[in-house]
Motif scaffolding. Structure first.
Motif, PDB file in Angstrom:
ATOM      1  N   GLY A   1     -25.693 -16.855 -13.170  1.00 45.05           N
ATOM      2  CA  GLY A   1     -25.068 -15.426 -12.710  1.00 45.05           C
ATOM      3  C   GLY A   1     -25.339 -15.226 -11.454  1.00 45.05           C
ATOM      4  N   HIS A   2     -25.674 -16.038 -10.451  1.00 46.77           N
ATOM      5  CA  HIS A   2     -25.893 -15.543  -8.925  1.00 46.77           C
ATOM      6  C   HIS A   2     -24.372 -15.295  -8.517  1.00 46.77           C
ATOM      7  N   SER A   3     -24.459 -14.056  -7.615  1.00 47.64           N
ATOM      8  CA  SER A   3     -23.352 -13.312  -6.927  1.00 47.64           C
ATOM      9  C   SER A   3     -22.283 -14.353  -6.319  1.00 47.64           C
TER      10      SER A   3
ATOM     11  N   ILE B   1     -26.628  -9.902   0.491  1.00 46.56           N
ATOM     12  CA  ILE B   1     -26.851 -11.274   0.471  1.00 46.56           C
ATOM     13  C   ILE B   1     -26.446 -11.840   1.819  1.00 46.56           C
ATOM     14  N   GLY B   2     -27.230 -12.479   2.257  1.00 43.58           N
ATOM     15  CA  GLY B   2     -27.121 -13.061   3.667  1.00 43.58           C
ATOM     16  C   GLY B   2     -26.637 -12.313   4.866  1.00 43.58           C
ATOM     17  N   ALA B   3     -26.880 -11.086   4.541  1.00 41.79           N
ATOM     18  CA  ALA B   3     -26.212 -10.203   5.739  1.00 41.79           C
ATOM     19  C   ALA B   3     -27.114  -9.629   6.623  1.00 41.79           C
TER      20      ALA B   3
ATOM     21  N   TYR C   1     -32.282  -8.565  -9.343  1.00 46.65           N
ATOM     22  CA  TYR C   1     -31.482  -7.759  -8.669  1.00 46.65           C
ATOM     23  C   TYR C   1     -31.186  -8.131  -7.406  1.00 46.65           C
ATOM     24  N   GLU C   2     -29.780  -8.308  -7.037  1.00 48.53           N
ATOM     25  CA  GLU C   2     -29.470  -8.556  -5.841  1.00 48.53           C
ATOM     26  C   GLU C   2     -28.215  -8.097  -5.440  1.00 48.53           C
ATOM     27  N   PRO C   3     -28.069  -6.921  -4.660  1.00 46.79           N
ATOM     28  CA  PRO C   3     -27.092  -6.274  -3.973  1.00 46.79           C
ATOM     29  C   PRO C   3     -26.436  -7.146  -3.347  1.00 46.79           C
TER      30      PRO C   3
ATOM     31  N   TRP D   1     -32.018 -22.747  -2.700  1.00 45.19           N
ATOM     32  CA  TRP D   1     -31.628 -23.341  -1.594  1.00 45.19           C
ATOM     33  C   TRP D   1     -29.914 -23.509  -1.383  1.00 45.19           C
ATOM     34  N   LYS D   2     -29.370 -22.792  -2.462  1.00 44.72           N
ATOM     35  CA  LYS D   2     -27.874 -23.103  -2.492  1.00 44.72           C
ATOM     36  C   LYS D   2     -27.635 -24.418  -2.152  1.00 44.72           C
ATOM     37  N   MET D   3     -26.469 -24.732  -1.309  1.00 42.65           N
ATOM     38  CA  MET D   3     -26.219 -25.902  -1.190  1.00 42.65           C
ATOM     39  C   MET D   3     -26.453 -26.571   0.280  1.00 42.65           C
TER      40      MET D   3
ATOM     41  N   ALA E   1     -32.022 -10.548  -1.807  1.00 39.00           N
ATOM     42  CA  ALA E   1     -31.080 -10.431  -0.603  1.00 39.00           C
ATOM     43  C   ALA E   1     -31.845 -10.119   0.662  1.00 39.00           C
ATOM     44  N   SER E   2     -31.684 -10.840   1.509  1.00 35.58           N
ATOM     45  CA  SER E   2     -32.047 -10.965   2.961  1.00 35.58           C
ATOM     46  C   SER E   2     -33.812 -10.563   2.904  1.00 35.58           C
ATOM     47  N   VAL E   3     -34.282 -11.095   2.055  1.00 32.55           N
ATOM     48  CA  VAL E   3     -35.950 -11.291   1.953  1.00 32.55           C
ATOM     49  C   VAL E   3     -36.390 -11.965   3.282  1.00 32.55           C
TER      50      VAL E   3
ATOM     51  N   VAL F   1     -35.344 -15.547  -2.614  1.00 32.80           N
ATOM     52  CA  VAL F   1     -35.121 -15.880  -1.243  1.00 32.80           C
ATOM     53  C   VAL F   1     -34.298 -16.845  -1.017  1.00 32.80           C
ATOM     54  N   GLY F   2     -33.026 -16.476  -0.271  1.00 32.42           N
ATOM     55  CA  GLY F   2     -32.042 -17.806   0.098  1.00 32.42           C
ATOM     56  C   GLY F   2     -32.312 -18.284   1.349  1.00 32.42           C
ATOM     57  N   GLY F   3     -31.843 -17.782   2.135  1.00 33.29           N
ATOM     58  CA  GLY F   3     -31.869 -18.605   3.639  1.00 33.29           C
ATOM     59  C   GLY F   3     -33.312 -18.708   4.024  1.00 33.29           C
ATOM     60  N   ALA F   4     -34.178 -17.998   4.114  1.00 28.93           N
ATOM     61  CA  ALA F   4     -35.538 -17.953   4.265  1.00 28.93           C
ATOM     62  C   ALA F   4     -36.421 -18.866   3.693  1.00 28.93           C
TER      63      ALA F   4
END
Ligand code: PGA
Length: 234
Positions: free
Chosen positions: A84-86, A159-161, A153-155, A8-10, A195-197, A216-219
Motif C-alpha cells: 500500500g505504498h502511496s 514524499i520525495g518533496a 504513516y507517509e503524508p 529503494w523504489k525502482m 516522507a523526506s527523512v 526512508v526513500g531517496g536518502a
C-alpha cells in the motif's frame, strides 16, 4: 531500538546493494535496519540488515503474469514487504481492500507487512487527514492479526518533496494511528514515519511520541546518506 527501513523504489543495482550490505556489516547499531529492494535484487542479506520487497501479489499463485507471490518472496529469505505504498495506491489504483489482501498474503507466508497509510494534499486541505488515516488503518490491516505488522504513516504530499510536516502534525497523526490500532486490539504495533527523512531531521522525528522508526526513500540509496540516518536515530 528504532526501525530504519529503506525503500529503494525502482533504483539501484546489485553492485550498489552489495556495497550497502558490506557497509552495514561494519556498522554497530541498536536499530533494526531493513532494505526493501526491487524483486530482482532479493536473495541477499548480511549482518545488521534484513531484506524486504516493495510489493506482493494479492493472489496465492496462478495466471497472474508479472506478479510475484508472498511465498516466492519468502523463499528468497526476505522477511518484510511494503504494501500500500502511496505510489502503488496512486499509479496502480490500490485500494484499502487490495492492500489488506496483500498484507494477509504476507502474513500467511511469514512475511512482516509494512502497511502504508497517508493523506494527499487535497485531503489535508479539506481537513480530512484523520478520517483518511483512520479508515486506511481500519481497512488495510487484516482481521485477527497474530504476527508482527508495521504501520508506516507517509503524508503523500511530503514524499520525495523535501518537505516534512511539523512536529505537531506528525505527533497528531501518529496518536490517531496508535489509538486506532489500540481499538483494534493491536496496541504496541510499531508506527513509522516516512516522507523526506534525512540525516538532519531523523533525530527530531524519532523523538516524537508514538514514532517507532522511519521509512526512508531517496536518502536510503547511498551509504553516505543512509548511515548517518541509522546513527542519528536514537
Ligand atoms: P522519500 O520517500 O524519503 O524519498 O520522501 C519516502 C517513501 O516513499 O517511502
Amino acid at each position: 531500538m528504532k526501525y530504519i527501513i529503506g525503500n529503494w523504489k525502482m533504483n539501484g543495482s546489485k553492485t550498489e546493494l552489495d556495497d550497502m550490505i558490506a557497509t552495514l556489516a561494519d556498522t554497530k547499531t541498536q536499530n533494526r535496519v531493513v532494505l526493501c529492494v526491487p524483486f530482482t535484487m532479493l536473495g541477499t542479506g548480511g549482518a545488521n540488515v534484513s531484506i524486504g520487497a516493495q510489493d506482493v501479489s494479492a493472489h496465492d499463485h496462478g495466471a497472474f503474469t508479472g506478479e510475484v507471490s508472498a511465498s516466492m518472496i519468502a523463499a528468497t529469505g526476505a522477511k518484510y514487504v511494503i504494501v500500500g505504498h502511496s505510489e502503488r495506491r496512486a499509479y496502480h489504483n490500490e485500494t484499502n481492500d487490495i492492500v489488506r489482501a496483500k498484507a494477509q498474503m504476507a502474513l500467511d507466508n511469514g512475511l512482516c507487512p509494512i502497511i502504508c497509510v497517508g493523506e494527499t494534499m487535497d485531503e489535508k486541505r479539506a481537513g480530512k487527514t484523520f478520517d483518511v488515516i483512520q479508515s486506511a488503518v481500519r481497512e488495510s490491516v487484516p482481521a485477527d492479526v497474530q504476527d508482527d505488522i508495521i504501520i508506516a504513516y507517509e503524508p503523500r504530499w511530503a514524499i520525495g518533496a523535501g518537505i516534512t510536516p511539523t512536529r505537531q502534525e506528525i505527533s497528531d497523526a501518529h496518536r490517531v494511528i496508535a489509538e486506532t490500532l489500540a481499538y483494534m486490539g493491536l496496541d504496541g504495533t510499531p508506527i513509522l514515519y516516512g516522507a523526506s527523512v534525512k540525516a538532519n531531521n531523523v533525530a527530531d522525528i524519532v523523538s516524537i511520541d508514538n514514532v517507532d522508526g522511519v521509512l526512508v526513500g531517496g536518502a536510503s540509496l547511498k551509504p553516505q546518506d543512509f548511515l548517518p540516518i541509522i546513527e542519528n536515530a536514537k
